[in-house]
Design an enzyme around this catalytic site. Structure first.
Site, short mmCIF file in Angstrom:
data_model
loop_
_atom_site.label_atom_id
_atom_site.label_comp_id
_atom_site.label_asym_id
_atom_site.label_seq_id
_atom_site.Cartn_x
_atom_site.Cartn_y
_atom_site.Cartn_z
CB SER A 172 -16.37 65.73 98.63
OG SER A 172 -16.75 67.01 99.06
NE ARG A 173 -10.86 62.31 93.36
CZ ARG A 173 -10.99 62.39 92.01
NH1 ARG A 173 -11.34 63.52 91.44
NH2 ARG A 173 -10.76 61.34 91.28
#
Length: 194
Positions: A172-173
């Site tokens: 999810s960065r």
């Protein structure tokens, strides 16, 4: 979370992983410098050694890179090891390595690379490839049968780090970012938002 105290030891461990995961040039790094006009430039070079004193590469000091790093003696380095999902950013001042260190590394290079250090007017305009080949032939004959000495304009530069950031990709960065910084004292660590 227990944070490692020494970023050089952390770099060494990751570098060993990179050497196993990346078959060609795991020591490739981007070196960014700034010219007298404040304009940045970056290029890929090869890390040749590192220790607690810093990160060393070798170059032609009359090249654009050499002139910028001698004129504005600060640099940023970036390693990006995609198979490990890791990036390491290093910032610090630049200093020349000793003449003995430069001599020793130069003599360890392949003869063709030694000749090239004399033949190439690195970063200068080249009227034709044939001219470069003529210069290589001239230098080759000049040192035929003997040792090729290190040119005075070819030397090692060391980036003495005062900031090292370790980046590790996460889902999810929401990446992990850990920064080490120092000002003539021990390293301080800080986690950063991704």
């Amino acid at each position: 979370m227990e944070l490692p105290q020494d970023p050089i030891e952390r770099f060494a461990a990751l570098f060993e992983q990179a050497k196993k995961a990346i078959p060609v040039d795991p020591n490739a790094m981007i070196v960014a410098s700034v010219g007298a006009d404040g304009r940045p430039s970056a290029r890929v070079v090869l890390l040749k050694e590192f220790d607690a004193r810093g990160f060393v590469f070798f170059t032609n000091l009359t090249s654009r890179k050499g002139q910028e790093l001698l004129g504005q003696p600060f640099a940023a380095l970036v390693f990006y090891w995609a198979p490990l999902e890791r990036q390491i950013r290093i910032e610090g001042r630049v200093e020349r390595v000793s003449e003995a260190e430069s001599d020793a590394y130069f003599q360890s290079r392949a003869r063709g690379s030694q000749v090239g250090a004399w033949a190439s007017l690195q970063s200068q305009p080249l009227p034709s490839r044939e001219l470069l080949e003529e210069r290589v032939e001239t230098v080759t004959h000049q040192y035929e049968g003997g040792q090729v000495p290190r040119p005075a304009h070819w030397a090692g530069l060391r980036v003495v780090p005062d900031r090292i950031e370790f980046w590790h990709a996460r889902p999810s960065r929401l990446h992990e970012r850990l920064v080490y910084e120092r000002d003539n004292g021990p390293w301080r660590t800080t986690l950063l938002y991704p």
